[in-house]
Design an enzyme around this catalytic site. Structure first.
Site, PDB file in Angstrom:
ATOM      1  N   HIS A  94      25.126 -13.493  21.993  1.00 57.11           N
ATOM      2  CA  HIS A  94      25.817 -12.197  21.921  1.00 57.11           C
ATOM      3  C   HIS A  94      25.787 -11.500  23.289  1.00 57.11           C
ATOM      4  O   HIS A  94      24.918 -11.786  24.135  1.00 57.11           O
ATOM      5  CB  HIS A  94      25.141 -11.291  20.875  1.00 57.11           C
ATOM      6  CG  HIS A  94      23.691 -11.027  21.157  1.00 57.11           C
ATOM      7  ND1 HIS A  94      23.263 -10.088  22.084  1.00 57.11           N
ATOM      8  CD2 HIS A  94      22.569 -11.612  20.685  1.00 57.11           C
ATOM      9  CE1 HIS A  94      21.955 -10.085  22.134  1.00 57.11           C
ATOM     10  NE2 HIS A  94      21.496 -11.000  21.316  1.00 57.11           N
ATOM     11  N   GLU A  96      25.261  -8.188  25.825  1.00 62.40           N
ATOM     12  CA  GLU A  96      24.084  -7.312  25.904  1.00 62.40           C
ATOM     13  C   GLU A  96      24.089  -6.290  24.764  1.00 62.40           C
ATOM     14  O   GLU A  96      25.112  -5.671  24.499  1.00 62.40           O
ATOM     15  CB  GLU A  96      24.094  -6.567  27.247  1.00 62.40           C
ATOM     16  CG  GLU A  96      22.898  -5.644  27.440  1.00 62.40           C
ATOM     17  CD  GLU A  96      23.098  -4.635  28.561  1.00 62.40           C
ATOM     18  OE1 GLU A  96      22.433  -4.807  29.596  1.00 62.40           O
ATOM     19  OE2 GLU A  96      23.928  -3.719  28.411  1.00 62.40           O
ATOM     20  N   TRP A  99      19.617  -2.490  22.722  1.00 62.31           N
ATOM     21  CA  TRP A  99      18.169  -2.639  22.943  1.00 62.31           C
ATOM     22  C   TRP A  99      17.889  -3.605  24.079  1.00 62.31           C
ATOM     23  O   TRP A  99      16.877  -3.507  24.742  1.00 62.31           O
ATOM     24  CB  TRP A  99      17.466  -3.080  21.657  1.00 62.31           C
ATOM     25  CG  TRP A  99      17.086  -1.921  20.771  1.00 62.31           C
ATOM     26  CD1 TRP A  99      17.594  -0.649  20.851  1.00 62.31           C
ATOM     27  CD2 TRP A  99      16.120  -1.896  19.727  1.00 62.31           C
ATOM     28  NE1 TRP A  99      17.014   0.138  19.887  1.00 62.31           N
ATOM     29  CE2 TRP A  99      16.105  -0.591  19.187  1.00 62.31           C
ATOM     30  CE3 TRP A  99      15.272  -2.877  19.175  1.00 62.31           C
ATOM     31  CZ2 TRP A  99      15.276  -0.240  18.136  1.00 62.31           C
ATOM     32  CZ3 TRP A  99      14.431  -2.511  18.120  1.00 62.31           C
ATOM     33  CH2 TRP A  99      14.435  -1.202  17.614  1.00 62.31           C
ATOM     34  N   ASN A 100      18.802  -4.565  24.338  1.00 65.68           N
ATOM     35  CA  ASN A 100      18.634  -5.367  25.565  1.00 65.68           C
ATOM     36  C   ASN A 100      18.705  -4.416  26.752  1.00 65.68           C
ATOM     37  O   ASN A 100      17.942  -4.519  27.700  1.00 65.68           O
ATOM     38  CB  ASN A 100      19.758  -6.408  25.699  1.00 65.68           C
ATOM     39  CG  ASN A 100      19.712  -7.529  24.671  1.00 65.68           C
ATOM     40  OD1 ASN A 100      20.746  -8.066  24.301  1.00 65.68           O
ATOM     41  ND2 ASN A 100      18.548  -7.906  24.195  1.00 65.68           N
ATOM     42  N   ARG A 143      25.469  -7.569  16.402  1.00 67.97           N
ATOM     43  CA  ARG A 143      25.735  -7.870  17.811  1.00 67.97           C
ATOM     44  C   ARG A 143      26.375  -9.259  17.988  1.00 67.97           C
ATOM     45  O   ARG A 143      27.241  -9.445  18.851  1.00 67.97           O
ATOM     46  CB  ARG A 143      24.474  -7.737  18.655  1.00 67.97           C
ATOM     47  CG  ARG A 143      23.276  -8.605  18.233  1.00 67.97           C
ATOM     48  CD  ARG A 143      22.026  -8.163  18.979  1.00 67.97           C
ATOM     49  NE  ARG A 143      20.841  -8.972  18.816  1.00 67.97           N
ATOM     50  CZ  ARG A 143      19.901  -8.771  17.894  1.00 67.97           C
ATOM     51  NH1 ARG A 143      20.040  -7.788  17.008  1.00 67.97           N
ATOM     52  NH2 ARG A 143      18.824  -9.533  17.831  1.00 67.97           N
ATOM     53  N   GLU A 199      18.516 -13.910  15.070  1.00 66.68           N
ATOM     54  CA  GLU A 199      17.513 -14.038  16.129  1.00 66.68           C
ATOM     55  C   GLU A 199      16.134 -14.279  15.501  1.00 66.68           C
ATOM     56  O   GLU A 199      15.907 -13.914  14.327  1.00 66.68           O
ATOM     57  CB  GLU A 199      17.506 -12.750  16.975  1.00 66.68           C
ATOM     58  CG  GLU A 199      16.515 -12.728  18.114  1.00 66.68           C
ATOM     59  CD  GLU A 199      16.651 -13.921  19.046  1.00 66.68           C
ATOM     60  OE1 GLU A 199      17.012 -13.716  20.209  1.00 66.68           O
ATOM     61  OE2 GLU A 199      16.412 -15.065  18.613  1.00 66.68           O
ATOM     62  N   TYR A 202      10.748 -10.999  15.630  1.00 66.06           N
ATOM     63  CA  TYR A 202       9.733 -10.762  16.653  1.00 66.06           C
ATOM     64  C   TYR A 202       8.521 -10.005  16.119  1.00 66.06           C
ATOM     65  O   TYR A 202       7.674  -9.534  16.883  1.00 66.06           O
ATOM     66  CB  TYR A 202      10.331 -10.007  17.853  1.00 66.06           C
ATOM     67  CG  TYR A 202      10.526 -10.903  19.059  1.00 66.06           C
ATOM     68  CD1 TYR A 202      11.788 -11.100  19.615  1.00 66.06           C
ATOM     69  CD2 TYR A 202       9.447 -11.554  19.639  1.00 66.06           C
ATOM     70  CE1 TYR A 202      11.948 -11.925  20.724  1.00 66.06           C
ATOM     71  CE2 TYR A 202       9.607 -12.384  20.740  1.00 66.06           C
ATOM     72  CZ  TYR A 202      10.858 -12.565  21.281  1.00 66.06           C
ATOM     73  OH  TYR A 202      11.038 -13.385  22.376  1.00 66.06           O
ATOM     74  N   LYS A 210       9.530  -4.440  26.582  1.00 66.77           N
ATOM     75  CA  LYS A 210       8.986  -5.728  27.027  1.00 66.77           C
ATOM     76  C   LYS A 210       8.022  -5.554  28.191  1.00 66.77           C
ATOM     77  O   LYS A 210       6.969  -6.211  28.255  1.00 66.77           O
ATOM     78  CB  LYS A 210      10.141  -6.683  27.394  1.00 66.77           C
ATOM     79  CG  LYS A 210      10.983  -7.059  26.179  1.00 66.77           C
ATOM     80  CD  LYS A 210      12.111  -8.017  26.491  1.00 66.77           C
ATOM     81  CE  LYS A 210      12.901  -8.296  25.210  1.00 66.77           C
ATOM     82  NZ  LYS A 210      14.063  -9.174  25.438  1.00 66.77           N
ATOM     83  N   ARG A 227       8.566 -17.554  24.947  1.00 66.63           N
ATOM     84  CA  ARG A 227       9.213 -18.803  25.328  1.00 66.63           C
ATOM     85  C   ARG A 227       8.528 -20.065  24.790  1.00 66.63           C
ATOM     86  O   ARG A 227       9.110 -21.147  24.869  1.00 66.63           O
ATOM     87  CB  ARG A 227       9.336 -18.909  26.845  1.00 66.63           C
ATOM     88  CG  ARG A 227      10.333 -17.890  27.413  1.00 66.63           C
ATOM     89  CD  ARG A 227      11.761 -18.202  26.976  1.00 66.63           C
ATOM     90  NE  ARG A 227      12.703 -17.144  27.307  1.00 66.63           N
ATOM     91  CZ  ARG A 227      13.045 -16.174  26.452  1.00 66.63           C
ATOM     92  NH1 ARG A 227      12.518 -16.140  25.236  1.00 66.63           N
ATOM     93  NH2 ARG A 227      13.897 -15.244  26.799  1.00 66.63           N
ATOM     94  N   HIS A 269      22.099 -15.947  18.887  1.00 72.08           N
ATOM     95  CA  HIS A 269      21.098 -15.199  19.662  1.00 72.08           C
ATOM     96  C   HIS A 269      20.327 -16.106  20.623  1.00 72.08           C
ATOM     97  O   HIS A 269      20.346 -17.338  20.473  1.00 72.08           O
ATOM     98  CB  HIS A 269      20.128 -14.535  18.671  1.00 72.08           C
ATOM     99  CG  HIS A 269      20.837 -13.650  17.703  1.00 72.08           C
ATOM    100  ND1 HIS A 269      21.002 -12.303  17.894  1.00 72.08           N
ATOM    101  CD2 HIS A 269      21.486 -13.940  16.550  1.00 72.08           C
ATOM    102  CE1 HIS A 269      21.696 -11.797  16.897  1.00 72.08           C
ATOM    103  NE2 HIS A 269      22.020 -12.770  16.063  1.00 72.08           N
ATOM    104  N   ASN A 271      17.230 -16.968  20.941  1.00 72.65           N
ATOM    105  CA  ASN A 271      16.263 -17.948  20.441  1.00 72.65           C
ATOM    106  C   ASN A 271      16.818 -18.850  19.354  1.00 72.65           C
ATOM    107  O   ASN A 271      16.492 -20.040  19.311  1.00 72.65           O
ATOM    108  CB  ASN A 271      14.997 -17.230  19.971  1.00 72.65           C
ATOM    109  CG  ASN A 271      14.274 -16.624  21.151  1.00 72.65           C
ATOM    110  OD1 ASN A 271      13.727 -17.343  21.982  1.00 72.65           O
ATOM    111  ND2 ASN A 271      14.338 -15.303  21.262  1.00 72.65           N
TER     112      ASN A 271
END
Ligand SMILES: O=C(O)[C@H](O)COP(=O)(O)O
Length: 341
Positions: A94, A96, A99-100, A143, A199, A202, A210, A227, A269, A271
């Protein structure tokens, strides 16, 4: 025209020779050279003479090692689906999100695109505007859906993407299209939203900044959560857990469509796509650590007889890049050119 097409193709491919837009060390690279094969000539009714072959520079496109689907059980029914069709698979993270933009962990929180993300989605659409898309899969998050829809506004076939609502009998009934013309593949593209492509979740990081999180827990720990393959964030999903749903969905729902010759775009997304790319390219849990996907950059794979060949990131429509990918994509683009003339 002939020389023009040829030069366009060479130009595009040369500019596209960096097509490996994944910023990770990978076991193969594309050598930015293009074979101008006899097929290429004949597909334009050209003889080598027409193109003054003496001036043609021999280019060799060679994906040193094409990716192939991981070996499957002998009895896999996918083997029975293996056809000589070639199909295009476009993967796009997607654009940006809001929240990115704020550098917050997002995961399964359902936030929209930022203005920049909207522009990225439109630019992605321009880059795939001459590549066939028969079916679109997105996640259940806005998104990814916004990115798919905005990208399709740029496609030269001008078909209408229609989100399929099968979540209940009433949804199916109330979203029926009764005019047979508008519901044909000539006029519309089915869009299937699947939570399995969401995604990675998290966990307790969702909503946290972050950078602040790295200061609080340490850069190495946060990099490991973000990662690594099998280390989940607190009460969240590891990439491996995300792959268990995303790759399973890809194999069960998306791959059969590709094997039947359908051209597919997946808008998802960072991930969930990393897990799918890990499957397509048989990356090890060590290699996938360095795999990063930029927002809004489409990536093209060619699916042929059960094998996936990465072809990099398509170029903008002004160049003839599509001519350099495969003969079938070149002919599709030519048909679009003829239709839109
Ligand atoms: O979920 C998020 O925060 C992003 O979409 C991806 O985050 P990551 O790049 O930290 O995995």
């Amino acid at each position: 025209m002939a020389t023009g097409v040829y030069n366009q193709a060479i130009g595009a491919f040369q500019s596209n020779s960096h097509i490996n837009n994944f910023n990770h060390q990978h076991k193969f690279n594309c050598i930015g050279r293009l074979v101008v094969t006899k097929d290429f000539f004949s597909s334009y009714g050209l003889s080598k003479r027409d193109l003054r072959v003496s001036k043609c520079i021999e280019y060799q496109t060679s994906v040193v090692d094409s990716v192939s689907s991981p070996s499957r059980s002998k009895t896999s029914d996918r083997d029975t689906h293996k056809k000589s069709n070639e199909a295009a698979l476009i993967l796009v993270r997607h654009g940006e999100s809001l929240w990115n933009e704020k550098n917050l962990f997002t995961g399964c929180v359902d936030v929209p695109l930022s203005k920049k993300g909207i522009d990225e989605a439109i630019e992605a659409g321009k880059r795939i505007s001459s590549i066939p898309v028969d079916l679109i899969f997105t996640s259940a998050l806005i998104r990814a859906q916004m990115t798919a829809m905005l990208a399709m506004t740029q496609h030269r076939h001008m078909k209408v993407p229609i989100i399929m609502h099968n979540e209940s009998e009433q949804a199916r009934e109330w979203s029926q299209v009764f005019c047979k013309d508008t519901n044909t593949k000539e006029h519309s593209i089915p869009v299937i939203a699947a939570w399995q492509l969401n995604e990675r979740m998290y966990g307790e990081l969702q909503g946290l900044n972050k950078q602040e999180t790295a200061q609080r827990y340490g850069k190495e720990q946060v990099h490991e959560w973000r990662r690594s393959y099998n280390i989940p964030p607190p009460n969240g999903e590891s990439l491996e857990m995300c792959a268990e749903r995303a790759v399973a969905y890809f194999r069960d729902q998306i791959e059969p469509q590709l094997l039947s010759g359908k051209n597919v775009m997946v808008s998802a997304h960072g991930n969930s796509l990393r897990s799918i790319i890990m499957y397509l390219e048989k990356l090890t849990s060590q290699e996938v650590i360095s795999l990063e996907l930029s927002t809004g950059i489409p990536m093209l794979y060619i699916c042929k007889e059960g094998r996936f060949i990465r072809r990099g990131s398509p170029v903008a429509p002004t160049e003839a890049g599509v001519y350099a990918y495969t003969r079938r994509l070149a002919l599709y683009r030519q048909r679009l050119d003829d239709m839109l003339q």
